[in-house]
Design a protein around this motif. Structure first.
Motif, PDB file in Angstrom:
ATOM      1  N   SER A   3      -7.953  11.963  -3.112  1.00 20.56           N
ATOM      2  CA  SER A   3      -7.104  12.960  -2.825  1.00 20.56           C
ATOM      3  C   SER A   3      -6.169  13.400  -3.872  1.00 20.56           C
ATOM      4  N   TRP A   4      -5.931  12.413  -4.810  1.00 23.45           N
ATOM      5  CA  TRP A   4      -4.989  12.755  -5.990  1.00 23.45           C
ATOM      6  C   TRP A   4      -5.787  13.229  -7.210  1.00 23.45           C
ATOM      7  N   HIS A  20       0.930  -1.027  -0.074  1.00 22.99           N
ATOM      8  CA  HIS A  20       0.056   0.173  -0.059  1.00 22.99           C
ATOM      9  C   HIS A  20       0.744   1.220  -0.213  1.00 22.99           C
ATOM     10  N   ASP A  25      -9.079  12.573   4.484  1.00 20.27           N
ATOM     11  CA  ASP A  25      -7.888  12.439   3.753  1.00 20.27           C
ATOM     12  C   ASP A  25      -8.429  11.965   2.370  1.00 20.27           C
ATOM     13  N   VAL A  26      -9.744  11.817   2.067  1.00 14.68           N
ATOM     14  CA  VAL A  26     -10.131  11.235   0.949  1.00 14.68           C
ATOM     15  C   VAL A  26     -10.453  12.442  -0.223  1.00 14.68           C
ATOM     16  N   LYS A  75      -6.374   7.534  -5.816  1.00 12.28           N
ATOM     17  CA  LYS A  75      -7.155   7.753  -4.153  1.00 12.28           C
ATOM     18  C   LYS A  75      -7.729   9.049  -4.553  1.00 12.28           C
ATOM     19  N   GLY A  89     -12.928   5.831  -1.051  1.00 17.57           N
ATOM     20  CA  GLY A  89     -11.781   6.488  -1.206  1.00 17.57           C
ATOM     21  C   GLY A  89     -10.952   6.041  -2.426  1.00 17.57           C
ATOM     22  N   TRP A  90     -11.076   4.728  -2.779  1.00 21.15           N
ATOM     23  CA  TRP A  90     -10.311   4.228  -3.769  1.00 21.15           C
ATOM     24  C   TRP A  90     -10.932   3.833  -5.019  1.00 21.15           C
ATOM     25  N   SER A 100      -7.831  10.495  10.138  1.00 17.56           N
ATOM     26  CA  SER A 100      -8.543   9.741   9.415  1.00 17.56           C
ATOM     27  C   SER A 100     -10.029   9.284  10.217  1.00 17.56           C
ATOM     28  N   SER A 157     -15.741  11.005  -4.778  1.00 14.53           N
ATOM     29  CA  SER A 157     -14.419  11.505  -4.657  1.00 14.53           C
ATOM     30  C   SER A 157     -13.542  11.422  -6.080  1.00 14.53           C
ATOM     31  N   ALA A 159       1.629   4.040  -3.237  1.00 12.75           N
ATOM     32  CA  ALA A 159       1.414   5.432  -3.423  1.00 12.75           C
ATOM     33  C   ALA A 159       2.551   6.129  -4.145  1.00 12.75           C
TER      34      ALA A 159
END
Lengths: 297, 437
Positions: free
Chosen positions: B98-99, B73, B397-398, B96, B321-322, B202, B132, B77
């Motif tokens: 947040s990206w 994991h 954080d997402v 993710k 989130g993913w 989180s 997201s 990232a």
């Protein structure tokens, strides 16, 4: 060397091209790229916009960077005293005629150097563990339960305990360098000094130290540059935390580049690290030359 | 004889060379993810994803094949960020939330909006699954997780009963009072492992922040329109609560030097009365806790902090989130195949599989859920998580930019330790927020 057996200059260079090419490609070229990228605003993805000196202006005003630099200097200072100091002590002890099983001592002392920094850091963080660690266990057994703390959680102690680990791991490295340097000193000098009545302390300070000055300069350079780029131990033991209490420059550059996705600024930080390391090394060499210049005269 | 042999061999050679030309071109898609062998062995979600990959390749043999590369994991990232920076992403990859903003600004991901709109099963997705992965009105990834809660309190009801609490407290003031009793017994009330600095933010702040600020404030932060700032009183109040929590004696003393997994271990061995964690703790507790802890574990919402008035006192933050994203550089038939694969991989078949094999929630609503033979803790989790599915309370954080999260996470470690004042942290985060606009 017999002139006939010595290879021609051409053959020398031919053999050297391969390792030099690898070195240039993996070390030198990235440095130039880092300098280049540090002038760009580059955030995650291939788009880069030229930004001039903005990243460097940010660096100069960045409190976290300068406190990381302070941490690096602290680690360097402790390492110079701890690693080189103890290495010199051990090398002197192993050099004396009273030492037995020299080979065994040398091997055991050097052994930690061969272990990966990540493994060493992990083992030591287990030693420092609040509930199960050896350190707190012994403190409790000795009736000093009041002194028990979560060592790596405490901003005041975390860096000191990390420096302990780093010192422990690399004493052997400098000891081996010193032992081989000692072989270049004629043992008769020490014997004559002993006959003249010099004790061990005087022999170390007035004979060994001055004769080994070039070796010390090399070891200082290695120690400073190594500690300026400390990463593994801090990353494993605290990740720079709590907060930024144990942050070091390399770790800060890493987190800026890959966690905050700001690779332009991260490159500038890496160049900052390079420049500061060179400055400290040059400064130290100049300092030593001045110190010894008087004595040699 | 030799001539005949030579002729036969030549014939075989020609046939062998001609066969690829006669067969259809099979499209190969590279797929980077963090579904490692270890993960597959340790948790059902990963095992389900491995099944989904094999299932897809089976169904599409000869037409489309996905070649998966898995790594841990954390490594994942870093590697994807590096590949993104070098413009060298694989065809399909885990993305993710947040990206999304950074990647979208660099045109790295394919726009999936059209395909999503034409999808016949799109109403089967839970609300907020794609949230997201959406930026600027475009969808850039397909969900692979249920809108899973990250802020649940797992409590050992026996330990609480022994301390005189028949029900788990609903307010933090009561928890702080209970801490005195637990400290006398020598165990922490709530286990926290914040060495990697994300767990507190989180698992606690995403939910508790909402209790103080309300979701509208958070949406204002995301919109960056100046309507919400981190220096607003409600957020600062939440930071003040953080400081009080750190000093209340509720947490284990070494909360900033043990990892999240170690804190779950603490709870599993009955060494703490409670644990605050996300959906992933369910499988961990079922797999690793002592029978006594497992039997006595109850799941509740986080207690309400004193002074939290801006949001719903029962809010539960959750997120999908993913996602699976498609490389924007693909063209033609390969692009079509990749987009189709992104939707099918964790689509209807995967969701049915998760429901019928493990009784677990997934991105889509299913007709049938397995209940027989499913651990009571999973069923209890499904109830709480399902009820909150449409809550819309985000996980910080997402959604938030990685730079803000990093400053926040490190600062929270210091506020918990008492070495940074709440107001100072609020200003630091706002500086980062201002730098982004």
């Amino acid at each position: 060397m017999n002139e006939r057996l010595k290879p021609t200059k051409r053959i020398f260079f031919a053999y050297l091209t391969a390792p030099i090419a690898v070195y240039v490609f993996t070390v030198i070229v990235p440095v130039f790229y880092a300098v280049y990228f540090s002038f760009f605003k580059w955030k995650s993805g291939p788009k880069k916009t030229f930004d001039g000196l903005t990243n460097y202006q940010k660096l100069v005003n960045d409190n976290v960077f300068w406190s990381s630099f302070q941490n690096n200097m602290f680690l360097t200072f402790v390492s110079i005293i701890g690693q080189i100091g103890f290495a010199f002590l051990f090398a002197m002890m192993l050099n004396s005629k009273f030492a037995r099983a020299k080979r065994l001592h040398r091997t055991l002392c050097y052994f930690p150097v061969t272990i990966s920094a990540v493994v060493v850091a992990y083992i030591w963080s287990m030693i420092y563990n609040y509930d199960y660690g050896l350190l707190n266990y012994f403190l409790r057994q000795a009736g000093l339960g009041d002194f028990v703390k979560p060592w790596l959680s405490d901003p005041d102690f975390a860096l000191k305990f990390i420096s302990l680990t780093i010192v422990w791991q690399y004493i052997g490295y400098y000891m081996v360098i010193l032992i081989s340097a000692f072989t270049s000193i004629d043992p008769n000098i020490f014997e004559m000094a002993e006959i003249d009545g010099a004790n061990a302390w005087q022999r170390a300070l007035h004979i060994a130290l001055p004769l080994l000055k070039p070796t010390f300069v090399v070891m200082l350079t290695l120690c400073i540059s190594g500690n300026m780029k400390t990463f593994d131990h801090v990353y494993v033991m605290t990740g720079g935390g709590p907060g930024n209490a144990t942050s070091v420059m390399a770790l800060y550059a890493y987190s800026i580049s890959f966690i905050r996705n700001n690779m332009g600024y991260g490159s500038a930080l890496s160049i900052g690290l390079l420049v500061l390391s060179l400055a400290v090394i040059m400064g130290t060499r100049w300092g030593i030359n001045r110190l010894f210049a008087g004595k040699e005269a | 004889m030799k001539k005949i042999l030579a002729l036969v061999l030549t014939l075989i050679l020609v046939l062998a060379l001609a066969t690829p030309v006669m067969a259809e071109e099979e499209i190969k898609l590279t797929f980077s993810n963090f579904n490692t062998e270890e993960e597959i062995k340790n948790n059902a979600e990963s095992a389900g994803r491995a099944w989904a990959l094999d299932h897809f390749n089976e169904l599409n043999a000869g037409k489309v094949q996905i070649e998966s590369t898995a790594m841990s994991h954390d490594d994942y990232a870093i590697k994807i960020q590096a590949q993104a920076a070098a413009d060298d992403l694989p065809d399909l990859f885990f993305l993710k939330g947040s990206w999304v903003e950074n990647f979208a600004e660099n045109d790295l991901m394919a726009d999936l909006t059209e395909y999503y709109n034409a999808l016949p099963v799109k109403d089967s997705y839970y609300a907020g699954e794609f949230k997201s992965a959406t930026f600027g009105g475009k969808i850039y990834g397909t969900p692979m997780q249920f809108v899973s809660p990250t802020s649940l309190m797992y409590s050992n009801k026996k330990l609480w009963a022994d301390a005189g609490y028949e029900t788990i407290p609903a307010t933090f003031d009561e928890v702080f009072a209970a801490a005195k009793v637990f400290n006398e017994k020598g165990i922490p009330t709530i286990a926290l492992g914040n060495k990697d600095n994300w767990p507190y933010e989180s698992c606690w702040i995403s939910c508790l922040g909402d209790r103080f600020t309300g979701t509208a404030w958070f949406n204002g932060i995301l919109a960056r329109d100046g309507s919400a700032k981190f220096t607003d009183p409600a957020f600062v109040d939440m930071l003040k609560f953080t400081k009080a929590l750190g000093q209340s004696g509720t947490l284990n003393a070494d909360f900033n030097s043990i990892s999240h997994d170690e804190s779950i271990s603490m709870y599993n061995q009955g060494k703490s009365a409670s644990l605050v964690s996300g959906y992933w703790a369910v499988a961990n507790i079922i797999g690793n806790a002592t029978p006594e802890v497992k039997e006595n574990t109850v799941i509740t919402l986080l207690p309400q902090p004193a002074g939290a008035a801006g949001g719903d006192p029962n809010s539960l933050s959750n997120a999908s989130g993913w996602f699976v994203a498609v490389n924007n550089k693909l063209e033609g038939a390969k692009r079509e195949a990749a987009i189709k694969a992104a939707f099918e991989l964790y689509g209807v078949d995967y969701c049915d599989h998760m429901a019928l094999t493990y009784g677990m929630l997934s991105p889509m609503k299913v007709k049938e859920m397995k209940t027989e033979g499913v651990d009571p803790l999973t069923i209890a989790y499904n109830e709480i998580a399902g009820a909150a599915a449409a809550s819309g309370v985000p996980v910080y954080d997402v959604e938030l930019n990685g730079a803000i999260i990093d400053v926040m996470n490190k600062g929270l470690q210091e506020v918990l330790a008492g070495t940074l004042e709440p107001e100072a942290l609020a200003e630091m985060i706002q500086v980062e927020q201002d730098a982004l606009s």
